[in-house]
Design an enzyme around this catalytic site. Structure first.
Site, PDB file in Angstrom:
ATOM      1  N   ASP A 142       0.451  -1.369   0.080  1.00 67.27           N
ATOM      2  CA  ASP A 142      -0.307  -0.294  -0.047  1.00 67.27           C
ATOM      3  C   ASP A 142       0.820   1.420   0.081  1.00 67.27           C
ATOM      4  O   ASP A 142       0.392   1.871   0.537  1.00 67.27           O
ATOM      5  CB  ASP A 142      -1.233  -0.006   1.045  1.00 67.27           C
ATOM      6  CG  ASP A 142      -0.212   0.147   2.579  1.00 67.27           C
ATOM      7  OD1 ASP A 142       1.396   0.051   2.579  1.00 67.27           O
ATOM      8  OD2 ASP A 142      -0.882   0.369   3.346  1.00 67.27           O
ATOM      9  N   HIS A 144       3.670   2.522   1.812  1.00 63.37           N
ATOM     10  CA  HIS A 144       4.347   2.095   3.100  1.00 63.37           C
ATOM     11  C   HIS A 144       5.742   2.447   3.327  1.00 63.37           C
ATOM     12  O   HIS A 144       6.222   1.582   3.144  1.00 63.37           O
ATOM     13  CB  HIS A 144       3.717   1.938   4.473  1.00 63.37           C
ATOM     14  CG  HIS A 144       3.307   0.064   5.007  1.00 63.37           C
ATOM     15  ND1 HIS A 144       2.775  -0.435   4.604  1.00 63.37           N
ATOM     16  CD2 HIS A 144       4.770  -0.459   4.857  1.00 63.37           C
ATOM     17  CE1 HIS A 144       2.752  -1.836   5.075  1.00 63.37           C
ATOM     18  NE2 HIS A 144       4.321  -1.259   4.950  1.00 63.37           N
TER      19      HIS A 144
HETATM   20  C1  GLP Z   1       6.430  -4.448   6.605  1.00 61.75           C
HETATM   21  C2  GLP Z   1       7.926  -3.359   6.716  1.00 61.75           C
HETATM   22  C3  GLP Z   1       8.617  -2.811   6.014  1.00 61.75           C
HETATM   23  C4  GLP Z   1       7.903  -3.506   4.097  1.00 61.75           C
HETATM   24  C5  GLP Z   1       6.987  -4.267   4.207  1.00 61.75           C
HETATM   25  C6  GLP Z   1       6.971  -4.915   3.234  1.00 61.75           C
HETATM   26  O1  GLP Z   1       5.858  -3.627   6.727  1.00 61.75           O
HETATM   27  N1  GLP Z   1       6.898  -2.965   8.309  1.00 61.75           N
HETATM   28  O2  GLP Z   1       8.788  -2.161   6.079  1.00 61.75           O
HETATM   29  O3  GLP Z   1       8.777  -2.904   3.689  1.00 61.75           O
HETATM   30  O4  GLP Z   1       6.541  -4.765   5.350  1.00 61.75           O
HETATM   31  O5  GLP Z   1       7.865  -6.178   3.300  1.00 61.75           O
HETATM   32  P1  GLP Z   1       8.070  -7.450   2.026  1.00 61.75           P
HETATM   33  O6  GLP Z   1       9.421  -7.156   1.294  1.00 61.75           O
HETATM   34  O7  GLP Z   1       8.348  -8.089   2.341  1.00 61.75           O
HETATM   35  O8  GLP Z   1       7.242  -6.942   0.991  1.00 61.75           O
END
Ligand code: GLP
Length: 275
Positions: A142, A144
């Site tokens: 989303d 973030h």
């Molecule tokens: C979580 C973390 C983020 C990260 C996101 C994406 O929400 N707090 O810092 O960027 O996951 O994770 P992934 O790399 O597993 O897609």
């Protein structure tokens, strides 16, 4: 902003790790901002390899992690699969394999009894360390950064934040499900560095891979700056920014060809990749 597109996850990870390694070599006591997520695992594995095979030295490096679930903390007596804290993730995926000093590792304390006080303390420690030299980031589906969910002001500092359903769903799939933990038992709050905190890092290195990130990566880099995609704050950063993507995550960028052309020119002219 440097946008670098690599063929696949492995190449993206190796490139990102090399940027981090170069920072450590240039400034052995540098301050790194670190992130958790499946995206980072490959880069951490490469850093471990560089440490073991090429002597990359973490002995003076200080690290600050972006975030941690509230109500969850590291418990080394539990098997890895049963402890879903970000502290545990960092320990298993990086810290225990390199020569970083325990006292130089900062991760938000998910078990703190005084979360607000803790957040303030965390901000103070970053300042005391001289600020973050290089902040590694992923991006949530989303849009973030860390746990700054849509709607977070772009000036926020380290604080407690509620997680959205999308984030809970994603993190459930990536981590909690494997541990046999019920979706309803997942923590709904986290301690997170704010977007304002992240923007103060001197350099930013964002990585993303896979088709499921393509849309949000395009919005983050090329869309309007908005609190609905908190990672779009990357466009406000005044220091060195490098974004390393695999081909899939880059596939929805409007100016893809231009970025690839610029990157080739930079290589031809021997220019630095963090700029
Ligand atoms: C979580 C973390 C983020 C990260 C996101 C994406 O929400 N707090 O810092 O960027 O996951 O994770 P992934 O790399 O597993 O897609």
């Amino acid at each position: 902003m440097n946008i670098i597109i690599k063929e696949n996850y492995e190449q993206m990870s190796k490139y990102a790790a090399q940027i981090i390694a170069n920072f450590i070599k240039a400034k052995p006591d540098c301050v790194l901002g670190l992130a958790t997520g499946s995206t980072q695992i490959g880069a951490y594995r490469e850093l471990i390899r560089l440490h073991k095979e090429e002597g990359l030295d973490f002995s003076q490096v200080k690290t600050f992690n972006l975030d941690e679930y509230l109500g969850v903390g590291i418990d080394l007596s539990k098997p890895y699969d049963l402890d879903q804290s970000y502290a545990r993730f960092m320990h298993e995926e990086l810290f225990k394999h390199v020569n970083i000093k325990k006292e130089n590792i900062y991760i938000p304390d998910g078990l703190t009894k005084e979360p607000n006080k803790f957040c303030q303390w965390y901000e103070e420690q970053i300042k005391k360390a001289g600020g973050i030299d290089l902040q590694l980031l992923g991006i949530g589906r989303d849009g973030h950064w860390a746990f700054n969910e849509p709607g977070s002001s772009l000036a926020t500092r380290t604080r407690i934040h509620a997680l959205t359903k999308d984030t809970l769903d994603d993190n459930y799939e990536s981590f909690y499900k494997k541990a046999g933990i019920e979706r309803s038992q997942m923590p709904h709050f986290a301690i997170t560095m704010g977007i304002g905190t992240i923007l103060e890092a001197k350099n930013i290195l964002m990585i993303a891979n896979g088709l499921k990130k393509a849309e949000v990566v395009a919005q983050c880099i090329e869309g309007p700056i908005t609190s609905q995609i908190t990672a779009s704050a990357i466009q406000l950063h005044s220091g060195g920014i490098t974004v390393v993507l695999d081909k899939e995550a880059a596939s929805k960028l409007k100016n893809l060809e231009h970025y690839m052309h610029v990157e080739k020119l930079k290589r031809d002219y021997g220019l630095d990749s963090i700029a």
